[in-house]
Motif scaffolding. Structure first.
Motif, PDB file in Angstrom:
ATOM      1  N   MET A   1      51.739  -2.060  10.009  1.00  0.00           N
ATOM      2  CA  MET A   1      50.196  -1.212   9.482  1.00  0.00           C
ATOM      3  C   MET A   1      49.760  -0.547  10.566  1.00  0.00           C
ATOM      4  O   MET A   1      49.489   0.457  10.769  1.00  0.00           O
ATOM      5  CB  MET A   1      49.848  -1.312   7.818  1.00  0.00           C
ATOM      6  CG  MET A   1      49.568  -0.047   7.619  1.00  0.00           C
ATOM      7  SD  MET A   1      48.826  -0.654   5.880  1.00  0.00           S
ATOM      8  CE  MET A   1      47.662   0.172   5.347  1.00  0.00           C
ATOM      9  N   ARG A   3      49.296  -1.209  13.802  1.00  0.00           N
ATOM     10  CA  ARG A   3      49.911  -0.763  14.876  1.00  0.00           C
ATOM     11  C   ARG A   3      50.532   1.391  15.043  1.00  0.00           C
ATOM     12  O   ARG A   3      50.402   1.129  15.854  1.00  0.00           O
ATOM     13  CB  ARG A   3      50.971  -1.587  15.359  1.00  0.00           C
ATOM     14  CG  ARG A   3      51.015  -2.494  15.898  1.00  0.00           C
ATOM     15  CD  ARG A   3      52.714  -3.281  16.730  1.00  0.00           C
ATOM     16  NE  ARG A   3      52.103  -4.900  16.686  1.00  0.00           N
ATOM     17  CZ  ARG A   3      52.135  -5.826  17.803  1.00  0.00           C
ATOM     18  NH1 ARG A   3      53.613  -5.670  17.368  1.00  0.00           N
ATOM     19  NH2 ARG A   3      52.286  -6.834  17.848  1.00  0.00           N
ATOM     20  N   ASP A   4      51.228   1.276  13.632  1.00  0.00           N
ATOM     21  CA  ASP A   4      51.485   2.399  13.290  1.00  0.00           C
ATOM     22  C   ASP A   4      50.261   4.110  13.320  1.00  0.00           C
ATOM     23  O   ASP A   4      50.903   3.958  13.760  1.00  0.00           O
ATOM     24  CB  ASP A   4      51.946   2.844  11.827  1.00  0.00           C
ATOM     25  CG  ASP A   4      53.035   2.039  12.233  1.00  0.00           C
ATOM     26  OD1 ASP A   4      54.405   1.531  13.148  1.00  0.00           O
ATOM     27  OD2 ASP A   4      53.905   1.719  10.928  1.00  0.00           O
ATOM     28  N   PHE A   5      49.635   2.721  12.955  1.00  0.00           N
ATOM     29  CA  PHE A   5      48.118   3.977  13.034  1.00  0.00           C
ATOM     30  C   PHE A   5      47.732   4.239  14.874  1.00  0.00           C
ATOM     31  O   PHE A   5      46.938   5.011  14.500  1.00  0.00           O
ATOM     32  CB  PHE A   5      46.957   3.494  12.193  1.00  0.00           C
ATOM     33  CG  PHE A   5      45.970   3.345  12.171  1.00  0.00           C
ATOM     34  CD1 PHE A   5      44.763   3.161  13.032  1.00  0.00           C
ATOM     35  CD2 PHE A   5      45.260   5.004  11.691  1.00  0.00           C
ATOM     36  CE1 PHE A   5      43.448   4.372  13.165  1.00  0.00           C
ATOM     37  CE2 PHE A   5      44.679   5.873  11.591  1.00  0.00           C
ATOM     38  CZ  PHE A   5      43.290   5.173  12.320  1.00  0.00           C
ATOM     39  N   ARG A   7      49.563   4.541  17.358  1.00  0.00           N
ATOM     40  CA  ARG A   7      50.459   4.636  17.815  1.00  0.00           C
ATOM     41  C   ARG A   7      50.588   5.840  16.939  1.00  0.00           C
ATOM     42  O   ARG A   7      50.216   7.527  18.191  1.00  0.00           O
ATOM     43  CB  ARG A   7      51.494   4.086  17.637  1.00  0.00           C
ATOM     44  CG  ARG A   7      51.889   3.080  18.092  1.00  0.00           C
ATOM     45  CD  ARG A   7      53.773   3.043  18.272  1.00  0.00           C
ATOM     46  NE  ARG A   7      54.540   1.473  18.761  1.00  0.00           N
ATOM     47  CZ  ARG A   7      54.764   0.618  17.198  1.00  0.00           C
ATOM     48  NH1 ARG A   7      55.859   1.407  16.245  1.00  0.00           N
ATOM     49  NH2 ARG A   7      54.918  -0.744  17.151  1.00  0.00           N
ATOM     50  N   ARG A   8      49.404   6.304  16.190  1.00  0.00           N
ATOM     51  CA  ARG A   8      49.467   7.597  15.971  1.00  0.00           C
ATOM     52  C   ARG A   8      48.157   8.569  16.466  1.00  0.00           C
ATOM     53  O   ARG A   8      47.942   9.837  15.821  1.00  0.00           O
ATOM     54  CB  ARG A   8      49.736   7.778  14.294  1.00  0.00           C
ATOM     55  CG  ARG A   8      51.704   8.451  14.325  1.00  0.00           C
ATOM     56  CD  ARG A   8      51.635   8.744  12.704  1.00  0.00           C
ATOM     57  NE  ARG A   8      51.819   7.228  11.925  1.00  0.00           N
ATOM     58  CZ  ARG A   8      51.214   6.855  10.653  1.00  0.00           C
ATOM     59  NH1 ARG A   8      51.261   7.988   9.853  1.00  0.00           N
ATOM     60  NH2 ARG A   8      51.651   5.446  10.498  1.00  0.00           N
TER      61      ARG A   8
END
Length: 163
Positions: A1, A3-5, A7-8
């Protein structure tokens, strides 16, 4: 979660978040500097250490609110101040109470900030009840350049209604 944040997270958004954090940090530092130093608890020169405790005020000088020069001389030290509360004002925006000891804005004032107002209400010592009463305050006298002579009340133990 996380990591996704990450990346974006774009570079401009990251710079904006970092800038907001740094700005908030500096505002915090400046507010602390403008708000003044925390009240200190050193005893009066020549007084016993118990003089810093508002529950043992007998060693402290007693001054009438009308003795302006004497109040100014005692600015910055613990003292007992006696007088009749002329009016009690309240700022609903900041939840601050002002116990004015005269009709003019230059009169001595006791201030109860929002952080202490809840304690007064819990102890059933609503600041409005002091209007028209002869009282004795115990605390540090402050000669504020903007607001004049005042005392900050942090506890109901600092105010006593006189007979």
């Amino acid at each position: 979660m996380v990591r996704d944040f990450l990346r974006r997270l774009s570079v401009p958004l990251a710079a904006l978040l970092l800038g907001a954090f740094v700005a908030g940090f500096f505002v915090h530092l400046l507010y602390g500097r403008w708000a003044g130093p925390a009240p200190c608890a050193e005893p009066l020169p020549g007084a016993s250490a118990s003089a810093t405790d508002p529950s043992t005020p007998r060693d402290l000088p007693l001054v009438d609110v009308m003795e302006v020069e004497r109040l100014q001389e005692l600015a910055g030290v613990l003292a007992r101040v006696r007088g009749r509360v002329h009016r009690v004002g309240h700022s609903s925006r900041s939840n601050t109470y002002f116990l004015d000891f005269g009709p003019s804005r230059s009169a001595f004032t006791a201030v109860i900030f929002s952080s202490a107002a809840d304690g007064f209400l819990r102890e059933k010592a609503h600041p409005k009840q002091f209007q028209g009463q002869e009282v004795e305050l115990t605390g540090r006298i402050k000669d504020d350049p903007k607001y004049g002579l005042e005392m900050i009340l942090e506890s109901p133990a600092q105010i006593r209604v006189l007979p």
